[in-house]
Write a protein that holds these residues in place. Structure first.
Motif, PDB file in Angstrom:
ATOM      1  N   GLU A 135     133.645 -12.876  48.447  1.00  0.00           N
ATOM      2  CA  GLU A 135     133.899 -11.780  47.514  1.00  0.00           C
ATOM      3  C   GLU A 135     132.617 -11.241  46.891  1.00  0.00           C
ATOM      4  OE1 GLU A 135     137.821 -12.556  44.934  1.00  0.00           O
ATOM      5  OE2 GLU A 135     136.401 -14.217  44.864  1.00  0.00           O
ATOM      6  N   SER A 136     132.609  -9.951  46.643  1.00  0.00           N
ATOM      7  CA  SER A 136     131.624  -9.362  45.743  1.00  0.00           C
ATOM      8  C   SER A 136     132.120  -9.560  44.313  1.00  0.00           C
ATOM      9  CB  SER A 136     131.459  -7.867  46.022  1.00  0.00           C
ATOM     10  OG  SER A 136     132.659  -7.172  45.692  1.00  0.00           O
ATOM     11  N   LEU A 137     131.263  -9.295  43.349  1.00  0.00           N
ATOM     12  CA  LEU A 137     131.700  -9.362  41.954  1.00  0.00           C
ATOM     13  C   LEU A 137     132.776  -8.305  41.694  1.00  0.00           C
ATOM     14  CD1 LEU A 137     131.312 -10.696  39.181  1.00  0.00           C
ATOM     15  CD2 LEU A 137     129.634  -8.909  38.674  1.00  0.00           C
ATOM     16  N   HIS A 138     132.631  -7.155  42.311  1.00  0.00           N
ATOM     17  CA  HIS A 138     133.622  -6.085  42.169  1.00  0.00           C
ATOM     18  C   HIS A 138     134.995  -6.561  42.643  1.00  0.00           C
ATOM     19  CE1 HIS A 138     134.601  -1.544  42.981  1.00  0.00           C
ATOM     20  NE2 HIS A 138     135.389  -2.089  42.077  1.00  0.00           N
ATOM     21  N   GLN A 139     135.037  -7.249  43.767  1.00  0.00           N
ATOM     22  CA  GLN A 139     136.307  -7.771  44.283  1.00  0.00           C
ATOM     23  C   GLN A 139     136.865  -8.865  43.376  1.00  0.00           C
ATOM     24  OE1 GLN A 139     134.631  -8.723  48.116  1.00  0.00           O
ATOM     25  NE2 GLN A 139     135.683  -7.022  49.125  1.00  0.00           N
TER      26      GLN A 139
END
Length: 222
Positions: free
Chosen positions: A144-148
Motif C-alpha cells: 500500500e501507499s499511504l494514500h491507499q
C-alpha cells in the motif's frame, strides 16, 4: 469531545529496524514501559477513556490494554479492526531499512517510508492467519501507499469514531505510524505533499478536542 491518538510502544521491529507492516510482532520491554507511562500521563491529565479502537496486531492491542489499565478503564469496550493496521509494506516486510537504503538509495527508501502515493514492491501471496478469514479478500492489499492506507482508515473515522465523539465520549485510538499519519493528515487537512512532515513517535499521546462540526478546537501532545 476528546480524541486520544497514540502509536504503539516500541516493537521488536522498531528495535531491529526492519519494516513490519501487517507482520505481527510483540512489544519490547521498553515498549511496554512506554505504554504504561503514556496511560499514566493520560490519567494524570484528567482524561477518563470511555472506549478504545485498536488494530488487530498485538503491538497495538497490548499498548491499548496497558494504557487502559493505567487509566482504570480495563472494562471499557475495545474494538479491534484491520482498518487501523500499519501500512502494508508489501515485499519490504521483514527487510532491514538500513540494508534497503544501501541497496536502493536513501531517496527511494524515504519515498517508501514517507511518500503519499509511493507503492512499495508488492508481494505475490499474503500469508496471514485466521484473524483475516472473515475479511473480503479484495480488501486485503499486497502492498500500500499511504494514500491507499488512508482510504481504509477514513471510513472507520467517519462511520465509527466520529459518532462516539459526537456522543460525548473520550475515545482512545491505538494505531501505527502510518495508519495514524493518514488519519492525522485527514483531520488536520494537511496537504499530501506535506505528509512527510507528520511525525508519530512511539507511545506519545496526541489529544484533540473538537466542536460539534468536528473542527479541531485544541490539540496537545504529551
Amino acid at each position: 469531545m476528546p480524541l486520544i491518538l497514540i502509536r504503539h510502544g516500541e516493537s521488536e521491529a522498531n528495535f531491529a529496524n526492519y519494516w513490519t507492516g501487517w507482520l505481527d510482532v510483540n512489544l519490547t520491554e521498553k515498549g511496554r514501559e512506554q505504554a504504561m507511562l503514556a496511560g499514566k500521563k493520560i490519567s494524570e491529565a484528567g482524561y477518563q477513556i470511555d472506549l478504545a479502537f485498536e488494530s488487530v496486531l498485538k503491538r497495538s492491542i497490548l499498548t491499548a490494554e496497558l494504557i487502559l489499565e493505567q487509566n482504570n478503564a480495563s472494562a471499557v469496550p475495545e474494538f479491534k479492526t484491520w482498518r487501523l493496521n500499519e501500512r502494508h509494506y508489501g515485499d519490504l516486510v521483514g527487510k532491514n531499512k538500513a540494508k534497503m537504503t544501501a541497496e536502493y538509495g536513501a531517496e527511494q527508501v524515504e519515498k517508501w517510508r514517507r511518500g503519499y502515493d509511493e507503492v512499495p514492491p508488492q508481494v505475490k501471496i499474503n500469508h496471514f492467519d485466521r484473524r483475516y478469514n472473515n475479511l473480503d479478500p479484495r480488501l486485503i492489499p499486497k502492498g500500500e501507499s499511504l494514500h491507499q492506507t488512508e482510504q481504509r482508515v477514513i471510513p472507520l473515522w467517519q462511520d465509527e469514531i466520529v459518532p462516539e465523539l459526537k456522543a460525548g465520549k473520550t475515545v482512545l485510538v491505538v494505531g501505527h505510524g502510518n495508519s495514524l499519519r493518514s488519519l492525522i493528515r485527514y483531520i488536520e487537512e494537511v496537504p499530501p505533499l506535506e505528509v512527510n512532515q507528520i511525525d508519530i513517535p512511539n507511545a506519545t499521546a496526541m489529544i484533540y478536542d473538537f466542536d460539534q462540526q468536528m473542527k479541531i478546537t485544541h490539540k496537545k501532545i504529551m
